[in-house]
Design a protein around this motif. Structure first.
Motif, PDB file in Angstrom:
ATOM      1  N   HIS A 181     -32.908  -5.986 -20.339  1.00 56.67           N
ATOM      2  CA  HIS A 181     -32.882  -7.440 -20.217  1.00 56.67           C
ATOM      3  C   HIS A 181     -31.445  -7.967 -20.247  1.00 56.67           C
ATOM      4  O   HIS A 181     -31.093  -8.894 -19.517  1.00 56.67           O
ATOM      5  N   ALA A 182     -30.610  -7.366 -21.087  1.00 59.65           N
ATOM      6  CA  ALA A 182     -29.213  -7.778 -21.153  1.00 59.65           C
ATOM      7  C   ALA A 182     -28.493  -7.472 -19.843  1.00 59.65           C
ATOM      8  O   ALA A 182     -27.766  -8.320 -19.306  1.00 59.65           O
ATOM      9  N   ASP A 186     -28.447 -11.260 -18.927  1.00 60.57           N
ATOM     10  CA  ASP A 186     -27.764 -11.960 -20.012  1.00 60.57           C
ATOM     11  C   ASP A 186     -26.531 -11.186 -20.468  1.00 60.57           C
ATOM     12  O   ASP A 186     -26.625 -10.298 -21.313  1.00 60.57           O
ATOM     13  N   ARG A 187     -25.384 -11.518 -19.899  1.00 64.57           N
ATOM     14  CA  ARG A 187     -24.151 -10.817 -20.246  1.00 64.57           C
ATOM     15  C   ARG A 187     -23.813 -10.986 -21.730  1.00 64.57           C
ATOM     16  O   ARG A 187     -23.325 -10.058 -22.373  1.00 64.57           O
ATOM     17  N   LEU A 210     -37.263 -11.865 -30.091  1.00 65.44           N
ATOM     18  CA  LEU A 210     -37.249 -13.233 -29.559  1.00 65.44           C
ATOM     19  C   LEU A 210     -36.342 -13.345 -28.336  1.00 65.44           C
ATOM     20  O   LEU A 210     -36.716 -13.955 -27.324  1.00 65.44           O
ATOM     21  N   LYS A 211     -35.156 -12.745 -28.398  1.00 62.49           N
ATOM     22  CA  LYS A 211     -34.237 -12.803 -27.261  1.00 62.49           C
ATOM     23  C   LYS A 211     -34.851 -12.130 -26.038  1.00 62.49           C
ATOM     24  O   LYS A 211     -34.802 -12.667 -24.921  1.00 62.49           O
ATOM     25  N   SER A 212     -35.413 -10.952 -26.226  1.00 63.82           N
ATOM     26  CA  SER A 212     -35.966 -10.202 -25.098  1.00 63.82           C
ATOM     27  C   SER A 212     -37.164 -10.897 -24.480  1.00 63.82           C
ATOM     28  O   SER A 212     -37.270 -11.018 -23.255  1.00 63.82           O
ATOM     29  N   VAL A 213     -38.072 -11.352 -25.328  1.00 66.39           N
ATOM     30  CA  VAL A 213     -39.271 -12.013 -24.816  1.00 66.39           C
ATOM     31  C   VAL A 213     -38.898 -13.313 -24.106  1.00 66.39           C
ATOM     32  O   VAL A 213     -39.486 -13.663 -23.078  1.00 66.39           O
ATOM     33  N   ILE A 329     -22.791  -7.118 -14.837  1.00 66.20           N
ATOM     34  CA  ILE A 329     -23.608  -7.152 -16.044  1.00 66.20           C
ATOM     35  C   ILE A 329     -24.144  -8.562 -16.233  1.00 66.20           C
ATOM     36  O   ILE A 329     -23.385  -9.529 -16.327  1.00 66.20           O
ATOM     37  N   GLY A 330     -25.461  -8.683 -16.210  1.00 62.95           N
ATOM     38  CA  GLY A 330     -26.115  -9.976 -16.342  1.00 62.95           C
ATOM     39  C   GLY A 330     -26.564 -10.582 -15.026  1.00 62.95           C
ATOM     40  O   GLY A 330     -27.078 -11.695 -14.998  1.00 62.95           O
ATOM     41  N   SER A 331     -26.402  -9.840 -13.920  1.00 66.20           N
ATOM     42  CA  SER A 331     -26.795 -10.356 -12.605  1.00 66.20           C
ATOM     43  C   SER A 331     -27.388  -9.222 -11.775  1.00 66.20           C
ATOM     44  O   SER A 331     -26.868  -8.104 -11.780  1.00 66.20           O
ATOM     45  N   THR A 332     -28.462  -9.517 -11.053  1.00 69.32           N
ATOM     46  CA  THR A 332     -29.229  -8.472 -10.370  1.00 69.32           C
ATOM     47  C   THR A 332     -29.683  -8.916  -8.997  1.00 69.32           C
ATOM     48  O   THR A 332     -30.025 -10.076  -8.787  1.00 69.32           O
ATOM     49  N   ARG A 333     -29.693  -7.971  -8.054  1.00 63.23           N
ATOM     50  CA  ARG A 333     -30.287  -8.175  -6.741  1.00 63.23           C
ATOM     51  C   ARG A 333     -31.531  -7.296  -6.623  1.00 63.23           C
ATOM     52  O   ARG A 333     -31.663  -6.309  -7.346  1.00 63.23           O
TER      53      ARG A 333
END
Length: 354
Positions: A181-182, A186-187, A210-213, A329-333
């Motif tokens: 998830h990070a 989420d950088r 909590l952060k992950s969910v 890190i924190g961005s995905t295609r």
């Protein structure tokens, strides 16, 4: 602690058990079934013991393990539901990890064309990931989650004290999804990730959950049926599922999160080779994963076996395998087609092959 709202149901995180009983009572169930395995029967069911004073609970026990996440086990669940008088107004509580949640939800969705179910995840992996998002299913012919549906639970009840019943290996496996998830979204979370041994010494798991969910819920609410942005959650899973399947029938199968750790490193390497990911970012990812999961990178893997399972990947389009890859890190295609030659190169340069 927190209540998250999806489009169709609520996720309760470390709220009181009294709230669980209250929400269950509102369903006015004709009967309540609880799906467990031998571990959750012993360690987790007693935590919900107060239910027995309110309802006659019907316990359906199956054997733990990914190798039992099959249609044959569903047949057993359906048989027991029928024998015990389950009807359209019954409710099934899935008390366990990802296998219980995926398979129990699927079985409930099919029985009598669908009865209601509640997800009560007890492993870290299921609490941070599998219990949220409404994906349900079973493995088929050795391939992960080949038979399944999207269907919403009545609610999800996450109770972090269940984690005290888990061995360290299960916690390490679950932490893999927080790492994912990070990396995909989420950088800041990546930059604040703690070594697993530090988390084990504190009560930080509740904050981690909590952060992950919250991240997964944000993504799923935008794309419930995985037509677009939800595909980024598959980072690490294309290779990871193939690795997990290749190890499934060995004497010591890999846990899901363990396979995803390996898959994330392989797919990060592919991201670098496509000039999506900066080499320095890859080095940081490789260092963290190999430090926290050093034992996994000592295992030997068979590239041909991994390729044989890639052909069953659900993200295929025709003969093409489509990947979700991080471009920072924190961005995905997503929906990136990768040639076999690059996949082989990535496996050769990240894993120890037999």
């Amino acid at each position: 602690m927190a209540v998250l709202k999806t489009k169709s149901y609520h996720v309760y995180i470390d709220e009181s058990l009294d709230l669980f009983y209250e929400k269950l009572e509102l369903l006015e169930a004709s009967s309540v079934f609880v799906l467990v395995d031998e571990n959750t029967l012993q360690h987790c069911l007693p935590i919900l013991a107060d239910l027995d004073g309110k309802y006659k609970l019907f316990i359906i026990q199956i054997t733990s393990g990914e190798e039992n996440k099959t249609l044959d086990t569903c047949r057993y669940i359906w048989t027991r539901l029928s024998e015990l008088g389950g009807d359209r107004k019954s409710v099934l509580i899935n008390l366990g990890g990802g296998v219980i949640g995926d398979m129990g939800g699927f079985a409930a969705s099919c029985y009598m064309r669908g009865i209601r179910f509640i997800q009560v995840p007890t492993s870290l992996l299921s609490q941070v990931d599998a219990s949220v998002g409404s994906k349900l299913g079973v493995d088929f012919n050795g391939a992960k989650n080949m038979i399944g549906v999207f269907n919403d639970p009545e609610f999800v009840f996450i109770h972090s004290p269940f984690l005290k019943t888990l061995p360290n290996r299960q916690l390490r496996s679950g932490y893999a999804e927080t790492i994912k998830h990070a990396l995909i979204y989420d950088r800041h979370l990546w930059e604040t990730l703690k070594p697993i041994n530090e988390l084990n010494k504190t009560d930080s798991w509740a904050e981690n959950i909590l952060k992950s969910v919250s991240i997964k819920n944000t993504i799923v609410n935008q794309d419930p049926y995985e037509n677009s942005i939800r595909k980024i959650l598959n980072f690490g899973h294309t290779i990871g599922h193939a690795i997990e399947s290749s190890y499934l029938n060995r004497p010591a199968p890999l846990l899901h999160g363990e396979a995803i750790i390996l898959g994330m490193l392989v797919e990060s390497y592919i991201s670098v080779k496509l000039n999506l990911l900066d080499p320095e970012a890859f080095n940081a990812i490789e260092s963290f994963l190999k430090t926290e999961y050093s034992d996994l990178f000592q295992l030997a893997f068979n590239a041909s076996e991994i390729f044989s399972y890639l052909k069953f990947d659900k993200k295929k389009f025709g003969e093409s395998i489509l990947f979700a890859l991080i471009d920072s890190i924190g961005s995905t295609r997503y929906d990136i087609e990768i040639p076999d030659t690059l996949i082989r190169e990535a496996l050769n340069n990240t894993l120890r092959l037999s």
